[in-house]
Design a protein around this motif. Sequence first.
Motif, PDB file in Angstrom:
ATOM      1  N   ARG A  86       6.406   2.150   2.927  1.00  0.00           N
ATOM      2  CA  ARG A  86       6.413   3.678   3.043  1.00  0.00           C
ATOM      3  C   ARG A  86       7.225   3.960   4.339  1.00  0.00           C
ATOM      4  NH1 ARG A  86       1.576   4.720   4.398  1.00  0.00           N
ATOM      5  NH2 ARG A  86       0.563   4.774   2.302  1.00  0.00           N
ATOM      6  N   GLU A  87       7.237   3.146   5.104  1.00  0.00           N
ATOM      7  CA  GLU A  87       8.264   3.375   6.478  1.00  0.00           C
ATOM      8  C   GLU A  87       9.542   3.401   6.062  1.00  0.00           C
ATOM      9  OE1 GLU A  87       6.964   0.697   9.346  1.00  0.00           O
ATOM     10  OE2 GLU A  87       5.033   1.506   9.447  1.00  0.00           O
ATOM     11  N   TYR A  88       9.835   2.704   5.041  1.00  0.00           N
ATOM     12  CA  TYR A  88      11.313   2.137   4.658  1.00  0.00           C
ATOM     13  C   TYR A  88      11.497   3.253   3.308  1.00  0.00           C
ATOM     14  CZ  TYR A  88      10.830  -2.112   7.400  1.00  0.00           C
ATOM     15  OH  TYR A  88      10.669  -2.903   8.249  1.00  0.00           O
ATOM     16  N   GLY A  89      10.856   4.271   3.070  1.00  0.00           N
ATOM     17  CA  GLY A  89      11.234   5.199   2.065  1.00  0.00           C
ATOM     18  C   GLY A  89      10.765   4.651   0.581  1.00  0.00           C
ATOM     19  N   TYR A  90       9.986   3.793   0.467  1.00  0.00           N
ATOM     20  CA  TYR A  90       9.858   3.169  -1.181  1.00  0.00           C
ATOM     21  C   TYR A  90       8.374   3.557  -1.017  1.00  0.00           C
ATOM     22  CZ  TYR A  90      14.173   0.791  -1.397  1.00  0.00           C
ATOM     23  OH  TYR A  90      15.476   0.554  -1.584  1.00  0.00           O
ATOM     24  N   SER A  91       7.859   3.752  -2.313  1.00  0.00           N
ATOM     25  CA  SER A  91       6.576   3.925  -2.590  1.00  0.00           C
ATOM     26  C   SER A  91       6.186   2.718  -3.649  1.00  0.00           C
ATOM     27  CB  SER A  91       6.567   5.273  -3.632  1.00  0.00           C
ATOM     28  OG  SER A  91       4.986   5.469  -4.255  1.00  0.00           O
ATOM     29  N   ILE A  92       5.062   2.368  -3.516  1.00  0.00           N
ATOM     30  CA  ILE A  92       4.529   0.812  -4.508  1.00  0.00           C
ATOM     31  C   ILE A  92       3.792   1.690  -5.495  1.00  0.00           C
ATOM     32  CG2 ILE A  92       3.254  -1.137  -4.488  1.00  0.00           C
ATOM     33  CD1 ILE A  92       5.879  -1.319  -3.128  1.00  0.00           C
ATOM     34  N   GLU A  93       4.141   1.746  -6.724  1.00  0.00           N
ATOM     35  CA  GLU A  93       3.294   2.363  -7.705  1.00  0.00           C
ATOM     36  C   GLU A  93       2.137   1.645  -8.101  1.00  0.00           C
ATOM     37  OE1 GLU A  93       3.873   5.602  -8.606  1.00  0.00           O
ATOM     38  OE2 GLU A  93       5.687   5.670  -7.086  1.00  0.00           O
ATOM     39  N   HIS A  94       2.437   0.498  -8.365  1.00  0.00           N
ATOM     40  CA  HIS A  94       1.403  -0.630  -9.084  1.00  0.00           C
ATOM     41  C   HIS A  94       1.671  -1.930  -8.732  1.00  0.00           C
ATOM     42  CE1 HIS A  94      -2.203  -0.548 -11.434  1.00  0.00           C
ATOM     43  NE2 HIS A  94      -1.837  -1.474 -12.406  1.00  0.00           N
ATOM     44  N   ILE A  95       0.700  -2.695  -9.026  1.00  0.00           N
ATOM     45  CA  ILE A  95       0.483  -4.130  -8.650  1.00  0.00           C
ATOM     46  C   ILE A  95      -0.345  -4.745  -9.699  1.00  0.00           C
ATOM     47  CG2 ILE A  95       0.267  -6.144  -7.326  1.00  0.00           C
ATOM     48  CD1 ILE A  95       1.212  -4.476  -5.065  1.00  0.00           C
ATOM     49  N   LEU A  96       0.039  -5.764 -10.595  1.00  0.00           N
ATOM     50  CA  LEU A  96      -0.527  -6.345 -11.687  1.00  0.00           C
ATOM     51  C   LEU A  96      -0.554  -7.991 -11.351  1.00  0.00           C
ATOM     52  CD1 LEU A  96       0.668  -4.753 -14.953  1.00  0.00           C
ATOM     53  CD2 LEU A  96      -1.578  -4.470 -13.742  1.00  0.00           C
TER      54      LEU A  96
END
Length: 291
Positions: A139-149
């Motif tokens: 989040r600090e780098y401007g990215y959002s993790i949507e999902h992990i499988l």
Amino acid sequence: MGNSCFGLFTCIDQASVGVLERWGRFEKLAEPGFHLLNPCGGQWVAGVLSTRISSLDVRIETKTKDNVFVQLVCSIQYRVVRENADDAFYELQNPKEQIQAYVFDVVRALVPRMTLDDLFEQKGEVAKAVLEELEKVMREYGYSIEHILMVDIIPDASVRKAMNEINAAQRLQLANVYKGEAEKVLQVKRAEAEAEAKYLGGVGVARQRQAITDGLRENILNFSGKVEGTSAKEVMDLIMITQYFDTIKDLGNNSKNTTVFIPHGPGHVRDIGDQIRNGQLEAASAQVNGE
């Protein structure tokens, strides 16, 4: 995905965001559409980032608590946060390498505290732990993790073979238990059926003897009443001799054998009479006990 310039105009594609600079310094983010630039004022598009969801498959090799080497395959879905696209553009040069490094760090810290069975049962918890850590960092780098499988857990080939053999042995043991229980039930039912058959056979024999006894008693009473001067014993002996000869006659007529050897003589007839009288007494005693 990219941009095309037409003189003083530039176009940002849909699902993308442009990074505008002026004289080499960040100025603002450009939304999809046409934008008028001032090249004379040092304004230009430094780069364009896609805001679509991207997917990254990460393969990690690690060891479980029970010393089993496994490979885990994680699928991470991530995207650039439109409002923080400048951080994603300037702060992180290679997001895939960064995501992969954090996945390695979390998985290799968590899995060695779990057995192989726990890992299979709690792979969702492992994915959740990776998601929480990545969300906090990326989040600090401007990215959002949507999902992990957690796509796959692959133990060493020898371990997989051993697990299959254990599973097969357990299923075979369970099948033998069921088979033994079925045979036990069958034997019990067979014994119960044999006991019931013997009981019914005994009841039938007892009733047959009782019927014979009742018939003999009735014949003796009728004969004694019609022929004066005869005792019950004499009538009984006569009836037994008559039945004895009838039996010999039936054997001669119905037997498939050409020759039948039967003990014969007055003494033998007397023994038969004694056996019939004893049978009559036993039947009468059984009837009294049953009542």
